[in-house]
Design a protein around this motif. Sequence first.
Motif, PDB file in Angstrom:
ATOM      1  N   PRO A  39       0.711  -1.294  -0.045  1.00 30.68           N
ATOM      2  CA  PRO A  39      -0.039  -0.015   0.024  1.00 30.68           C
ATOM      3  C   PRO A  39       0.880   1.183  -0.024  1.00 30.68           C
ATOM      4  N   ALA A  40       0.295   2.564  -0.555  1.00 32.93           N
ATOM      5  CA  ALA A  40       0.995   3.780  -0.452  1.00 32.93           C
ATOM      6  C   ALA A  40       1.369   3.850   1.002  1.00 32.93           C
ATOM      7  N   GLU A  41       0.889   3.417   1.993  1.00 34.76           N
ATOM      8  CA  GLU A  41       1.185   3.801   3.361  1.00 34.76           C
ATOM      9  C   GLU A  41       2.673   3.235   3.377  1.00 34.76           C
ATOM     10  N   ASP A  42       2.880   2.078   3.073  1.00 34.62           N
ATOM     11  CA  ASP A  42       4.260   1.525   2.953  1.00 34.62           C
ATOM     12  C   ASP A  42       5.374   2.208   2.224  1.00 34.62           C
ATOM     13  N   VAL A  43       4.914   2.874   1.196  1.00 28.83           N
ATOM     14  CA  VAL A  43       5.989   3.665   0.277  1.00 28.83           C
ATOM     15  C   VAL A  43       6.155   4.973   1.120  1.00 28.83           C
ATOM     16  N   ARG A  44       5.185   5.479   1.733  1.00 26.31           N
ATOM     17  CA  ARG A  44       5.539   6.652   2.460  1.00 26.31           C
ATOM     18  C   ARG A  44       6.381   6.192   3.694  1.00 26.31           C
ATOM     19  N   ALA A  45       6.394   4.977   4.265  1.00 20.96           N
ATOM     20  CA  ALA A  45       7.206   4.659   5.597  1.00 20.96           C
ATOM     21  C   ALA A  45       8.593   4.438   4.723  1.00 20.96           C
ATOM     22  N   ALA A  46       8.778   4.044   3.556  1.00 19.71           N
ATOM     23  CA  ALA A  46      10.026   3.722   3.079  1.00 19.71           C
ATOM     24  C   ALA A  46      10.748   5.278   2.554  1.00 19.71           C
ATOM     25  N   PHE A  47       9.792   6.229   2.117  1.00 22.63           N
ATOM     26  CA  PHE A  47      10.268   7.635   1.977  1.00 22.63           C
ATOM     27  C   PHE A  47      10.782   8.131   3.170  1.00 22.63           C
ATOM     28  N   LEU A  48       9.994   7.877   4.290  1.00 23.33           N
ATOM     29  CA  LEU A  48      10.365   8.450   5.605  1.00 23.33           C
ATOM     30  C   LEU A  48      11.809   8.118   6.047  1.00 23.33           C
ATOM     31  N   ALA A  49      12.174   6.615   5.654  1.00 15.30           N
ATOM     32  CA  ALA A  49      13.443   6.086   5.893  1.00 15.30           C
ATOM     33  C   ALA A  49      14.551   6.673   5.048  1.00 15.30           C
ATOM     34  N   GLY A  50      14.130   7.513   4.005  1.00 16.70           N
ATOM     35  CA  GLY A  50      15.175   8.066   3.067  1.00 16.70           C
ATOM     36  C   GLY A  50      15.281   7.760   1.713  1.00 16.70           C
ATOM     37  N   GLU A  51      14.194   6.751   1.495  1.00 19.97           N
ATOM     38  CA  GLU A  51      14.272   6.416  -0.262  1.00 19.97           C
ATOM     39  C   GLU A  51      13.269   7.128  -0.769  1.00 19.97           C
ATOM     40  N   THR A  52      13.959   7.574  -2.210  1.00 19.40           N
ATOM     41  CA  THR A  52      12.794   8.538  -3.062  1.00 19.40           C
ATOM     42  C   THR A  52      12.720   7.755  -4.458  1.00 19.40           C
ATOM     43  N   ARG A  53      13.163   6.526  -4.621  1.00 16.98           N
ATOM     44  CA  ARG A  53      12.996   6.034  -5.876  1.00 16.98           C
ATOM     45  C   ARG A  53      12.251   4.736  -5.847  1.00 16.98           C
ATOM     46  N   PHE A  54      11.052   4.579  -6.533  1.00 16.52           N
ATOM     47  CA  PHE A  54      10.024   3.599  -6.292  1.00 16.52           C
ATOM     48  C   PHE A  54       9.697   2.864  -7.607  1.00 16.52           C
ATOM     49  N   GLY A  55       9.518   1.691  -7.813  1.00 18.87           N
ATOM     50  CA  GLY A  55       9.158   0.808  -8.846  1.00 18.87           C
ATOM     51  C   GLY A  55       7.921   0.392  -8.667  1.00 18.87           C
ATOM     52  N   GLU A  56       7.378   0.346  -9.833  1.00 16.88           N
ATOM     53  CA  GLU A  56       5.914  -0.272  -9.858  1.00 16.88           C
ATOM     54  C   GLU A  56       5.655  -1.153 -11.212  1.00 16.88           C
ATOM     55  N   ASN A  57       5.171  -2.161 -10.990  1.00 15.19           N
ATOM     56  CA  ASN A  57       4.882  -3.333 -11.880  1.00 15.19           C
ATOM     57  C   ASN A  57       3.612  -3.262 -12.813  1.00 15.19           C
ATOM     58  N   TYR A  58       2.623  -2.584 -12.203  1.00 16.78           N
ATOM     59  CA  TYR A  58       1.356  -2.516 -12.789  1.00 16.78           C
ATOM     60  C   TYR A  58       0.937  -0.807 -13.025  1.00 16.78           C
ATOM     61  N   VAL A  59       0.363  -0.614 -14.075  1.00 12.66           N
ATOM     62  CA  VAL A  59       0.128   0.715 -14.554  1.00 12.66           C
ATOM     63  C   VAL A  59      -0.875   1.349 -13.554  1.00 12.66           C
ATOM     64  N   GLN A  60      -2.029   0.420 -13.392  1.00 10.30           N
ATOM     65  CA  GLN A  60      -3.274   1.164 -12.354  1.00 10.30           C
ATOM     66  C   GLN A  60      -2.727   1.339 -11.026  1.00 10.30           C
ATOM     67  N   GLU A  61      -2.130   0.263 -10.640  1.00  6.24           N
ATOM     68  CA  GLU A  61      -1.559   0.195  -9.311  1.00  6.24           C
ATOM     69  C   GLU A  61      -0.526   1.505  -9.035  1.00  6.24           C
ATOM     70  N   GLY A  62       0.275   1.654  -9.913  1.00  4.28           N
ATOM     71  CA  GLY A  62       1.358   2.603  -9.894  1.00  4.28           C
ATOM     72  C   GLY A  62       0.490   3.910  -9.909  1.00  4.28           C
ATOM     73  N   LEU A  63      -0.423   4.156 -10.865  1.00  3.87           N
ATOM     74  CA  LEU A  63      -1.242   5.534 -10.898  1.00  3.87           C
ATOM     75  C   LEU A  63      -1.926   5.924  -9.457  1.00  3.87           C
ATOM     76  N   ASP A  64      -2.517   4.664  -8.947  1.00  7.91           N
ATOM     77  CA  ASP A  64      -3.146   5.065  -7.837  1.00  7.91           C
ATOM     78  C   ASP A  64      -2.124   5.584  -6.460  1.00  7.91           C
ATOM     79  N   LYS A  65      -0.874   5.001  -6.548  1.00  3.61           N
ATOM     80  CA  LYS A  65       0.008   5.243  -5.667  1.00  3.61           C
ATOM     81  C   LYS A  65       0.358   6.657  -5.849  1.00  3.61           C
TER      82      LYS A  65
END
Length: 244
Positions: A39-65
């Motif tokens: 979920p997007a909350e996990d992306v935010r947690a990784a961002f808060l841990a210092g990460e800024t580059r994120f990869g998505e496999n699925y178009v719609q899921e990526g757009l939603d995030k």
Amino acid sequence: MATISENIQQLRARMGLACEQASRPVHSVTLLVVTKTFPAEDVRAAFLAGETRFGENYVQEGLDKIAALADLRSQIEWHMIGPLQSNKTRPVAEQFDWVHSVDRLKIAQRLSDQRPAHLPPLQLCLQVNISGESTKSGLMPDEVLEVARAVAALPRVQLRGLMAIPEPAESLASQREPHHALARLLQQLQGQGLALDTLSMGMSGDLEAAILEGSTIVRVGSAIFGQRQRPAPSASGDSAPSLS
């Protein structure tokens, strides 16, 4: 259970050790955090841990995030790393920063045509079927030079390098073989005058082998987030092999 931040710290330590063994500076390898099914909350947690580059496999899921994390858009670099169908190139061209999975010229042409003029060029990698697997997407190695030349000439996109998902292997030596082959292919393209600098290879299970062979981007998800939380989406028509 370790937190996302703790897992990232452990992963960074693995990457640092691999870089040391390869006599490479740590900053020469970029971590791409693969967030498929998380979920997007996990992306935010990784961002808060210092990460800024994120990869998505699925178009719609990526757009939603991307939409859910709109407040971070200027600070996050979004990468599409899954197979891309020609009827889904427009939103990717409009919303993502990188595409690693260009497996035919038609996809690159559509991305170029559909990239908005006010955005920087879309960064591209050609996906190579380096292990010759019938179930894998990607160009065969002997097709890459011709396609690379054509993609490099397109406007609104910038060809950066190559990506591969090698066949799984157990030993370090066996893991290194396809990564070595992809690195040599990149060198051949550079020798033909193509200004390429990216090798997107290495995942949770083989990142050491990839770094030893020159990877510049490792794509890691499960070592950070754990096992996938749900089946891959199917209603949208997206499909992709594991890329982390």
